[in-house]
Design an enzyme around this catalytic site. Structure first.
Site, PDB file in Angstrom:
ATOM      1  N   ASP A  35      90.396  32.302   5.738  1.00 46.14           N
ATOM      2  CA  ASP A  35      90.154  33.128   4.463  1.00 46.14           C
ATOM      3  C   ASP A  35      89.083  33.343   3.747  1.00 46.14           C
ATOM      4  O   ASP A  35      88.682  32.720   3.918  1.00 46.14           O
ATOM      5  CB  ASP A  35      91.475  32.245   4.324  1.00 46.14           C
ATOM      6  CG  ASP A  35      92.939  33.440   4.126  1.00 46.14           C
ATOM      7  OD1 ASP A  35      92.950  34.003   5.639  1.00 46.14           O
ATOM      8  OD2 ASP A  35      94.414  32.404   3.762  1.00 46.14           O
ATOM      9  N   LYS A  57      91.691  39.020   3.665  1.00 48.33           N
ATOM     10  CA  LYS A  57      92.632  38.797   2.597  1.00 48.33           C
ATOM     11  C   LYS A  57      92.141  38.179   1.149  1.00 48.33           C
ATOM     12  O   LYS A  57      92.191  37.483  -0.276  1.00 48.33           O
ATOM     13  CB  LYS A  57      93.736  37.095   2.422  1.00 48.33           C
ATOM     14  CG  LYS A  57      94.672  37.664   3.024  1.00 48.33           C
ATOM     15  CD  LYS A  57      95.871  35.816   3.078  1.00 48.33           C
ATOM     16  CE  LYS A  57      96.966  36.433   4.110  1.00 48.33           C
ATOM     17  NZ  LYS A  57      97.961  35.476   4.413  1.00 48.33           N
ATOM     18  N   MET A 170      96.816  32.135  -9.293  1.00 49.17           N
ATOM     19  CA  MET A 170      96.775  33.911  -9.490  1.00 49.17           C
ATOM     20  C   MET A 170      96.900  34.738 -10.388  1.00 49.17           C
ATOM     21  O   MET A 170      97.538  36.030 -10.632  1.00 49.17           O
ATOM     22  CB  MET A 170      97.510  34.825  -8.120  1.00 49.17           C
ATOM     23  CG  MET A 170      97.355  34.190  -6.858  1.00 49.17           C
ATOM     24  SD  MET A 170      97.683  34.753  -5.612  1.00 49.17           S
ATOM     25  CE  MET A 170      99.202  33.786  -5.412  1.00 49.17           C
TER      26      MET A 170
HETATM   27  C1  LIG Z   1      96.707  33.164  -2.623  1.00 48.91           C
HETATM   28  S1  LIG Z   1      96.769  31.415  -3.939  1.00 48.91           S
HETATM   29  C2  LIG Z   1      96.000  30.194  -2.386  1.00 48.91           C
HETATM   30  C3  LIG Z   1      96.862  28.981  -3.182  1.00 48.91           C
HETATM   31  C4  LIG Z   1      96.237  27.742  -1.964  1.00 48.91           C
HETATM   32  N1  LIG Z   1      96.917  28.136  -0.710  1.00 48.91           N
HETATM   33  C5  LIG Z   1      96.351  26.196  -2.343  1.00 48.91           C
HETATM   34  O1  LIG Z   1      96.890  25.825  -2.063  1.00 48.91           O
HETATM   35  O2  LIG Z   1      95.248  26.173  -3.514  1.00 48.91           O
HETATM   36  C6  LIG Z   1      94.836  32.066  -4.697  1.00 48.91           C
HETATM   37  C7  LIG Z   1      94.850  31.694  -5.789  1.00 48.91           C
HETATM   38  O3  LIG Z   1      94.373  29.864  -5.326  1.00 48.91           O
HETATM   39  C8  LIG Z   1      94.030  29.643  -6.894  1.00 48.91           C
HETATM   40  N2  LIG Z   1      92.438  28.916  -6.247  1.00 48.91           N
HETATM   41  C9  LIG Z   1      92.036  28.520  -5.635  1.00 48.91           C
HETATM   42  N3  LIG Z   1      91.263  27.855  -4.889  1.00 48.91           N
HETATM   43  C10 LIG Z   1      90.346  28.170  -6.504  1.00 48.91           C
HETATM   44  C11 LIG Z   1      89.152  27.438  -6.498  1.00 48.91           C
HETATM   45  N4  LIG Z   1      88.483  26.816  -6.409  1.00 48.91           N
HETATM   46  N5  LIG Z   1      89.731  27.563  -8.578  1.00 48.91           N
HETATM   47  C12 LIG Z   1      90.029  27.709  -9.160  1.00 48.91           C
HETATM   48  N6  LIG Z   1      91.835  28.371  -8.779  1.00 48.91           N
HETATM   49  C13 LIG Z   1      91.459  28.235  -7.372  1.00 48.91           C
HETATM   50  C14 LIG Z   1      93.440  30.734  -7.538  1.00 48.91           C
HETATM   51  O4  LIG Z   1      94.795  31.041  -8.334  1.00 48.91           O
HETATM   52  C15 LIG Z   1      93.456  31.966  -6.484  1.00 48.91           C
HETATM   53  O5  LIG Z   1      93.947  33.041  -6.807  1.00 48.91           O
END
Ligand SMILES: C[S@@+](CC[C@H](N)C(=O)[O-])C[C@H]1O[C@@H](n2cnc3c(N)ncnc32)[C@H](O)[C@@H]1O
Length: 246
Positions: A35, A57, A170
Site C-alpha cells: 500500500d 490506496k 483519517m
Molecule cells: C487506512 S488507515 C490505516 C491504518 C493502519 N492499518 C494502522 O493500523 O495504522 C490510514 C490512517 O492511519 C493513520 N496513519 C497511518 N500511519 C501513520 C503515520 N505514520 N503517522 C500518522 N498517522 C498515520 C492516518 O490517520 C492515516 O490516514
C-alpha cells in the site's frame, strides 16, 4: 501445490518497528502487494527476485480497486506462490484486512495474519503521549474520521467521555466538523489535542492545541496525511515526555 497469503502489518513507518515474523515472511516472499502507507525502507526489504506490486490506496482514489486486489491475491496463491499482502500499521485496524481474508476464505486459499504496530501505538510512543495514564485516561478509543460513505457521522455522545483518550485515524479532512460536533456534544473546549504527522518517521511533526483551535493549527502548518489525532488529557504530558528528535 497451492500457495499461501500472508496479510502482514508493516507498522507506522519506522522500519525497525516491523516484527521479526513480518521481516522473515517479507524476505521470503515470491509476490508482495503493498500500500501507499508502507514506507520506502520497508519496500526496500522486498527481495529482488520477488514481484513487487504497488496497489496504492489513497483516500478515495484507489490505484487498484479493492475487488481487484482481492482477486489478485487469490490468483497469485493459486499459482503456488508465497504472497505477502503488506499494509501500513496493523491489517485489522482500519486496514480492510477482514475484507481481504473473507475473500480468501471463500476461495479456499490458505492464509496467516501477522499483526503490526498500529499508528495509534506508534505515533503516541514517538510523540511522547501515553494513550492511557492512571491520572488522565482509563480507556482509549480508536475511531475513523472518514466513514465508508465519506461522511463523519460518528457516535458523538459516546466519544465525549471523561478519562478517555480518543484517537482519530483519517481525521484530517473532517477535522473542523469533528471538533465542532465534539464540542456541541459536551466536550470541554480546553481539551488538549495533538496531531501527529508521518509518525515514527524522520519526517514526523507533532502539533498540540485545544479542540477549538486545532483545525487552524493544522491549516497554518499545512499538515498533510498520514496524520493521526489524539484527543484527551494525556496530551498534556507531551512536552514533558517527548523523546524522539527526528
Ligand atoms: C487506512 S488507515 C490505516 C491504518 C493502519 N492499518 C494502522 O493500523 O495504522 C490510514 C490512517 O492511519 C493513520 N496513519 C497511518 N500511519 C501513520 C503515520 N505514520 N503517522 C500518522 N498517522 C498515520 C492516518 O490517520 C492515516 O490516514
Amino acid at each position: 501445490m497451492s500457495g499461501k497469503v500472508y496479510l502482514v502489518g508493516g507498522g507506522p513507518g519506522d522500519p525497525e518497528l516491523l516484527t521479526l515474523k513480518a521481516h522473515r515472511i517479507l524476505t521470503q516472499a515470491d509476490v508482495v502487494l503493498y500500500d501507499r502507507l508502507v514506507g520506502d525502507q520497508i519496500v526496500a526489504l522486498i527481495p529482488d527476485n520477488a514481484e513487487a506490486l504497488y496497489v496504492g490506496k489513497a483516500k478515495s482514489k484507489h490505484s487498484l480497486p479493492q475487488e481487484d486486489i482481492n482477486k489478485l491475491l487469490c490468483e497469485k496463491a493459486a499459482e503456488g506462490k508465497c504472497v505477502v499482502r503488506l499494509k501500513g500499521g496493523d491489517p485489522f485496524i482500519f486496514g480492510r484486512g477482514g475484507e481481504e481474508i473473507e475473500e480468501l476464505v471463500d476461495a479456499g486459499v490458505e492464509f496467516e495474519v501477522i499483526p503490526g504496530v498500529t499508528a495509534a501505538a506508534g505515533c503516541a510512543a514517538y510523540a511522547g503521549i501515553p494513550l492511557t495514564h492512571r491520572d488522565y485516561a482509563q480507556s482509549v478509543r480508536f475511531v475513523t474520521g472518514h466513514l465508508k460513505d465519506g461522511s463523519t457521522d460518528l457516535p458523538w455522545n459516546e466519544l465525549v467521555h471523561p478519562a478517555q483518550t480518543l484517537v482519530i485515524y483519517m481525521g484530517l479532512t473532517g477535522l473542523a466538523e469533528t471538533a465542532e460536533k465534539l464540542v456541541a456534544h459536551g466536550m470541554n473546549k480546553d481539551i488538549p489535542v495533538a496531531v501527529v504527522e508521518k509518525g515514527t518517521t524522520l519526517s514526523q511533526r507533532v502539533f498540540t492545541s485545544n479542540i477549538c483551535e486545532i483545525n487552524q493549527v493544522v491549516i497554518e502548518n499545512e499538515v498533510k496525511s498520514p496524520s493521526l489525532l489524539i484527543i484527551g488529557d494525556v496530551v498534556k504530558l507531551q512536552t514533558r515526555l517527548s523523546w524522539f528528535k527526528p
